[in-house]
Design a protein around this motif. Structure first.
Motif, short mmCIF file in Angstrom:
data_model
loop_
_atom_site.label_atom_id
_atom_site.label_comp_id
_atom_site.label_asym_id
_atom_site.label_seq_id
_atom_site.Cartn_x
_atom_site.Cartn_y
_atom_site.Cartn_z
N GLY A 131 0.80 -1.21 0.00
CA GLY A 131 0.00 0.00 0.00
C GLY A 131 0.84 1.27 0.00
O GLY A 131 0.33 2.36 -0.22
N GLU A 132 2.12 1.13 0.25
CA GLU A 132 3.02 2.28 0.26
C GLU A 132 4.08 2.19 -0.83
O GLU A 132 5.17 2.73 -0.70
N GLU A 133 3.74 1.50 -1.92
CA GLU A 133 4.70 1.26 -2.98
C GLU A 133 5.15 2.54 -3.67
O GLU A 133 6.28 2.64 -4.12
N GLY A 134 4.26 3.50 -3.77
CA GLY A 134 4.61 4.71 -4.48
C GLY A 134 4.64 4.46 -5.98
O GLY A 134 4.33 3.38 -6.45
N GLY A 135 5.03 5.44 -6.72
CA GLY A 135 5.11 5.27 -8.15
C GLY A 135 6.54 5.27 -8.63
O GLY A 135 7.32 6.14 -8.26
N ASP A 136 6.89 4.28 -9.37
CA ASP A 136 8.22 4.23 -9.95
C ASP A 136 8.15 4.80 -11.36
O ASP A 136 8.20 4.08 -12.35
N ASP A 137 8.02 6.11 -11.44
CA ASP A 137 7.94 6.79 -12.73
C ASP A 137 9.35 6.96 -13.27
O ASP A 137 10.10 7.80 -12.81
N LEU A 138 9.68 6.15 -14.26
CA LEU A 138 11.02 6.20 -14.83
C LEU A 138 11.12 7.13 -16.04
O LEU A 138 12.17 7.23 -16.65
N SER A 139 10.03 7.80 -16.36
CA SER A 139 10.01 8.60 -17.59
C SER A 139 11.00 9.76 -17.58
O SER A 139 11.42 10.21 -18.64
N ALA A 140 11.41 10.22 -16.41
CA ALA A 140 12.37 11.33 -16.35
C ALA A 140 13.80 10.87 -16.58
O ALA A 140 14.66 11.67 -16.95
N ALA A 157 12.13 3.57 -25.31
CA ALA A 157 12.85 2.37 -25.75
C ALA A 157 13.54 1.68 -24.57
O ALA A 157 13.56 0.45 -24.49
N ASP A 158 14.09 2.47 -23.64
CA ASP A 158 14.71 1.90 -22.44
C ASP A 158 13.69 1.12 -21.62
O ASP A 158 13.96 0.01 -21.16
N ARG A 159 12.51 1.72 -21.43
CA ARG A 159 11.47 1.07 -20.63
C ARG A 159 10.96 -0.19 -21.30
O ARG A 159 10.71 -1.20 -20.64
#
Length: 73
Positions: free
Chosen positions: A22-31, A36-38
């Protein structure tokens, strides 16, 4: 435990984080990654998952992929 190349695993150096459900948060790797990396990351996880399941990767065309289309009401 052995890794995929039969070398002993050194768990002390594994990149592990303990996160409460419930506390995972968001792993936004877009920055820090490109699309292509994702996509490459997802492909690596896909290949590892099939190997872990000890199953062969499915071999079919995109047109023959098993999908189900669900339309919203």
């Amino acid at each position: 435990m052995a890794t995929h190349d039969d070398q002993p695993a050194d768990r002390q150096h594994w990149p592990i984080r303990v996160i409460t459900l419930g506390e995972e948060g968001g792993d936004d790797l877009s920055a820090v990654t490109t699309p292509a990396d994702r996509l490459a990351l997802v492909w690596e996880l896909t290949e590892r998952s099939w190997r872990l399941a000890n199953r062969a990767m499915p071999q079919y065309t995109r047109a023959a992929m098993p999908i189900r289309v669900t339309r919203r009401a």
